[in-house]
Scaffold this motif. Sequence first.
Motif, PDB file in Angstrom:
ATOM      1  N   LYS A 148       0.835  -1.211   0.000  1.00  0.00           N
ATOM      2  CA  LYS A 148       0.000   0.000   0.000  1.00  0.00           C
ATOM      3  C   LYS A 148       0.867   1.257   0.000  1.00  0.00           C
ATOM      4  N   LEU A 149       1.895   1.252   0.891  1.00  0.00           N
ATOM      5  CA  LEU A 149       2.759   2.430   0.968  1.00  0.00           C
ATOM      6  C   LEU A 149       3.504   2.640  -0.348  1.00  0.00           C
ATOM      7  N   ALA A 150       3.959   1.547  -0.965  1.00  0.00           N
ATOM      8  CA  ALA A 150       4.659   1.658  -2.246  1.00  0.00           C
ATOM      9  C   ALA A 150       3.715   2.197  -3.326  1.00  0.00           C
ATOM     10  N   SER A 151       2.464   1.674  -3.349  1.00  0.00           N
ATOM     11  CA  SER A 151       1.497   2.137  -4.347  1.00  0.00           C
ATOM     12  C   SER A 151       1.199   3.618  -4.184  1.00  0.00           C
ATOM     13  N   ASP A 152       0.979   4.033  -2.910  1.00  0.00           N
ATOM     14  CA  ASP A 152       0.670   5.443  -2.656  1.00  0.00           C
ATOM     15  C   ASP A 152       1.822   6.347  -3.075  1.00  0.00           C
ATOM     16  N   LEU A 153       3.050   5.917  -2.747  1.00  0.00           N
ATOM     17  CA  LEU A 153       4.216   6.740  -3.078  1.00  0.00           C
ATOM     18  C   LEU A 153       4.420   6.829  -4.594  1.00  0.00           C
ATOM     19  N   LEU A 154       4.263   5.694  -5.286  1.00  0.00           N
ATOM     20  CA  LEU A 154       4.412   5.696  -6.743  1.00  0.00           C
ATOM     21  C   LEU A 154       3.328   6.553  -7.403  1.00  0.00           C
ATOM     22  N   GLU A 155       2.104   6.484  -6.871  1.00  0.00           N
ATOM     23  CA  GLU A 155       1.017   7.291  -7.429  1.00  0.00           C
ATOM     24  C   GLU A 155       1.296   8.778  -7.239  1.00  0.00           C
ATOM     25  N   TRP A 156       1.828   9.140  -6.038  1.00  0.00           N
ATOM     26  CA  TRP A 156       2.173  10.551  -5.793  1.00  0.00           C
ATOM     27  C   TRP A 156       3.259  11.013  -6.775  1.00  0.00           C
ATOM     28  N   ILE A 157       4.277  10.162  -6.978  1.00  0.00           N
ATOM     29  CA  ILE A 157       5.356  10.501  -7.916  1.00  0.00           C
ATOM     30  C   ILE A 157       4.788  10.639  -9.330  1.00  0.00           C
ATOM     31  N   ARG A 158       3.889   9.701  -9.696  1.00  0.00           N
ATOM     32  CA  ARG A 158       3.298   9.732 -11.042  1.00  0.00           C
ATOM     33  C   ARG A 158       2.515  11.026 -11.272  1.00  0.00           C
ATOM     34  N   ARG A 159       1.795  11.494 -10.218  1.00  0.00           N
ATOM     35  CA  ARG A 159       1.029  12.729 -10.363  1.00  0.00           C
ATOM     36  C   ARG A 159       1.908  13.973 -10.323  1.00  0.00           C
ATOM     37  N   THR A 160       3.058  13.881  -9.634  1.00  0.00           N
ATOM     38  CA  THR A 160       3.890  15.066  -9.420  1.00  0.00           C
ATOM     39  C   THR A 160       4.818  15.349 -10.604  1.00  0.00           C
ATOM     40  N   ILE A 161       5.351  14.299 -11.232  1.00  0.00           N
ATOM     41  CA  ILE A 161       6.342  14.496 -12.292  1.00  0.00           C
ATOM     42  C   ILE A 161       5.800  15.352 -13.444  1.00  0.00           C
ATOM     43  N   PRO A 162       4.562  15.088 -13.958  1.00  0.00           N
ATOM     44  CA  PRO A 162       4.070  15.954 -15.055  1.00  0.00           C
ATOM     45  C   PRO A 162       3.990  17.423 -14.648  1.00  0.00           C
ATOM     46  N   TRP A 163       3.657  17.669 -13.380  1.00  0.00           N
ATOM     47  CA  TRP A 163       3.596  19.055 -12.914  1.00  0.00           C
ATOM     48  C   TRP A 163       4.981  19.701 -12.966  1.00  0.00           C
ATOM     49  N   LEU A 164       6.022  18.947 -12.542  1.00  0.00           N
ATOM     50  CA  LEU A 164       7.373  19.494 -12.552  1.00  0.00           C
ATOM     51  C   LEU A 164       7.938  19.616 -13.966  1.00  0.00           C
ATOM     52  N   GLU A 202      12.422  17.509 -11.215  1.00  0.00           N
ATOM     53  CA  GLU A 202      12.500  18.674 -10.319  1.00  0.00           C
ATOM     54  C   GLU A 202      13.729  19.527 -10.629  1.00  0.00           C
ATOM     55  N   LYS A 203      14.793  18.861 -11.108  1.00  0.00           N
ATOM     56  CA  LYS A 203      16.046  19.556 -11.357  1.00  0.00           C
ATOM     57  C   LYS A 203      15.843  20.652 -12.404  1.00  0.00           C
ATOM     58  N   GLY A 204      16.242  21.815 -12.101  1.00  0.00           N
ATOM     59  CA  GLY A 204      16.165  22.933 -13.037  1.00  0.00           C
ATOM     60  C   GLY A 204      14.825  23.633 -13.077  1.00  0.00           C
ATOM     61  N   TYR A 205      13.787  23.061 -12.383  1.00  0.00           N
ATOM     62  CA  TYR A 205      12.463  23.688 -12.435  1.00  0.00           C
ATOM     63  C   TYR A 205      12.474  25.058 -11.777  1.00  0.00           C
ATOM     64  N   GLU A 206      13.110  25.137 -10.601  1.00  0.00           N
ATOM     65  CA  GLU A 206      13.151  26.418  -9.902  1.00  0.00           C
ATOM     66  C   GLU A 206      13.958  27.449 -10.704  1.00  0.00           C
ATOM     67  N   GLU A 207      15.081  26.999 -11.296  1.00  0.00           N
ATOM     68  CA  GLU A 207      15.889  27.910 -12.109  1.00  0.00           C
ATOM     69  C   GLU A 207      15.088  28.410 -13.307  1.00  0.00           C
ATOM     70  N   TRP A 208      14.300  27.503 -13.924  1.00  0.00           N
ATOM     71  CA  TRP A 208      13.450  27.916 -15.044  1.00  0.00           C
ATOM     72  C   TRP A 208      12.432  28.969 -14.605  1.00  0.00           C
ATOM     73  N   LEU A 209      11.816  28.755 -13.415  1.00  0.00           N
ATOM     74  CA  LEU A 209      10.842  29.722 -12.908  1.00  0.00           C
ATOM     75  C   LEU A 209      11.485  31.098 -12.733  1.00  0.00           C
ATOM     76  N   LEU A 210      12.666  31.123 -12.111  1.00  0.00           N
ATOM     77  CA  LEU A 210      13.327  32.401 -11.862  1.00  0.00           C
ATOM     78  C   LEU A 210      13.724  33.085 -13.180  1.00  0.00           C
ATOM     79  N   ASN A 211      14.193  32.273 -14.144  1.00  0.00           N
ATOM     80  CA  ASN A 211      14.554  32.857 -15.445  1.00  0.00           C
ATOM     81  C   ASN A 211      13.317  33.433 -16.142  1.00  0.00           C
ATOM     82  N   GLU A 212      12.180  32.722 -16.014  1.00  0.00           N
ATOM     83  CA  GLU A 212      10.951  33.213 -16.617  1.00  0.00           C
ATOM     84  C   GLU A 212      10.505  34.518 -15.963  1.00  0.00           C
TER      85      GLU A 212
END
Length: 857
Positions: free
Chosen positions: A246-262, A340-350
């Motif tokens: 269950k914990l693995a499924s929840d964590l993988l689902e969170w990662i799956r939802r978060t990566i497209p946002w980043l 996640e890498k470079g996302y914050e730098e991209w935001l600041l550059n934008e």
Amino acid sequence: TFTAWCNSHLRKAGTQIENIEEDFRDGLKLMLLLEVISGERLAKPERGKMRVHKISNVNKALDFIASKGVKLVSIGAEEIVDGNVKMTLGMIWTIILRFAIQDISVEETSAKEGLLLWCQRKTAPYKNVNIQNFHISWKDGLGFCALIHRHRPELIDYGKLRKDDPLTNLNTAFDVAEKYLDIPKMLDAEDIVGTARPDEKAIMTYVSSFYHAFSGAQKAETAANRICKVLAVNQENEQLMEDYEKLASDLLEWIRRTIPWLENRVPENTMQAMQQKLEDFRDYRRLHKPPKVQEKCQLEINFNTLQTKLRLSNRPAFMPSEGKMVSDINNAWGGLEQAEKGYEEWLLNEIRRLERLDHLAEKFRQKASIHESWTDGKEAMLQQKDYETATLSEIKALLKKHEAFESDLAAHQDRVEQIAAIAQELNELDYYDSPSVNARCQKICDQWDNLGALTQKRREALERTEKLLETIDQLYLEYAKRAAPFNNWMEGAMEDLQDTFIVHTIEEIQGLTTAHEQFKATLPDADKERQAILGIHNEVSKIVQTYHVNMAGTNPYTTITPQEINGKWEHVRQLVPRRDQALMEEHARQQQNERLRKQFGAQANVIGPWIQTKMEEIGRISIEMHGTLEDQLNHLRQYEKSIVNYKPKIDQLEGDHQLIQEALIFDNKHTNYTMEHIRVGWEQLLTTIARTINEVENQILTRDAKGISQEQMNEFRASFNHFDRDHSGTLGPEEFKACLISLGYDIGNDAQGEAEFARIMSIVDPNRLGVVTFQAFIDFMSRETADTDTADQVMASFKILAGDKNYITVDELRRELPPDQAEYCIARMAPYTGRDAVPGALDYMSFSTALYGESDL
């Protein structure tokens, strides 16, 4: 009681006694009693009637008792032969303790305590029964009835018994025991009820007869206990597996939802929208990700703990569902961090790009407005046909006016080029409102081209009539020529003084301040030019007044009046101090930004090395052997506490970092550490200390379960560390082989030795990673001596519960096991298909094997 107990055994030899102290005086029946209850032959008795013969027989009995490890204190053959009642009864009680009670053992207790625990367990389900001793707990008779009903429920209707009728209860139990269980009446119901505290030895003697009568059931209970223990381990392990999944499924689902946002790098059109994206990212790093870091670390800890428990209980290793291995979680997490890498730098550059765009757009609007204001009406003016009906002097005036206009037009060329350049830059930077900017710019350029064409056309018309012009008012002309550039200079100065600026460093604002000071230095010369221009106008007025010239209208060569020049000049003088104030405020802001840089740098230069030092110290603790494992665990937990207590400094640094970002500071020369470096280091530190603590806890768990001494553990650690030359915490195959040989493990260089080593590697490195961890090393070193349950032992226990049958029934499982474990077995056992099967028979053999092998159980 003692007489009845003795007769219950003597009747097997065809004899009885009436009086203990009399019938045992010659030693013959005493020797016979010992032979019956022990199953062994004593020395041949003396048959003579003399006292010496009796003493000899009693001594033989006493010697036999002593040979069984019983200490006879103050009991001699003479006292028995003389009929000493106290000595005789003491001897019989000693025999009862040794041969009827001493061998009773329940959960590592023996004798009295074991018998009491047996009684408590057997009577636990019965109401109104509370066995705490061998005297008053038995007075109401319900304890005796409960023992009989537990093993032979058909002999007593327990539900009809009453606690307030002890005589009936006692007599019922004594009669049923004598009639159906072959247990003689050793007690008298009236004596027990009428005595405040019944005789403890008598109760124990009588109760021990029940224990021996139900010894077969005791074997079943022992078997049931073993099964319950094994099933409890399996149930606990299954729950841990479900929790992991269950914990693995929840964590993988969170990662799956978060990566497209980043990974979404689609920019917004406004500063406010991009700053909201930055704030969302800060919330993610500060609020949403840290709990997931802990969950990931806990998932690895739970997985390692589960595998350790499975190894210790001789179970197969746990294989998570496809895609949910710890390595899968790590891979997914790596994908998250890559996104996640470079996302914050991209935001600041934008944000920086949008800031630049807003500045350029505002500059474009200002220049465009000024230019449009200037061009207003110019096309209509150039299209006038006034020269067709004008006098010669008016024609000349029109020509000079046109020359002044051309001078003004040329002066505005630079502004038009600036407007076009700004529009081009806005297009290149992908400004969201570029269509409207382009349209306006195109309109200005088209109008400018049209003005050029109209200007050329009007000049040609005026030049055709130039020969008609004879005189010109030189003073007006000079005024117009000097007033136009001066007026343009003032407009440019006002535009520059009102121009917005954007800087990021002290040096940049100082450069603007220097330029402004240089501009102010030119003001005296400009004022002289203004006075000179006004002097020309005054000269014209003087001539008009002197020669009474009839002037019709104003200066024909320009629309710039002295009043306009004075007004604009005054405006310039007012804008200068305003510019001074704006530059001073920006200088103060840049000084504050520099303080923020230094404040952040000072903290980061302390926190960064601190995190690195802690990582190195934890690494040293995990490989050193100072003290016991508990000492290492305590030391690590102290480190963990100090690390957790350091969290406010990280939060403070996050606060300073946010202030820096809000101030739009994009670089910091005072430190090499970024907030991202600190965050990653902090997360790695928390994960490392948690993993290291878990490794030591698992080593303690393995040591205790396998019976490894601290000296052995130290020897294992010393050997492991000796061959772990790169201090990585793991051994390669060759290092591992050398370590085993150093500990005396015989691994030859021949084919047999290689095969044996390959077998060992498959145990310590099941995932074929090519390395051996210390946990796997100590598991291997201790597994050969492990005292764990086996499938054969569990199968034998089930066979006892099944009454030696090859199958077991649902009723037998529910009768012998606790409810939850009985239902656990019923739900998982396959139907028995042997020739001797009966309806509802269950296969306990395949179930026992499956408990220790790969299956869905």
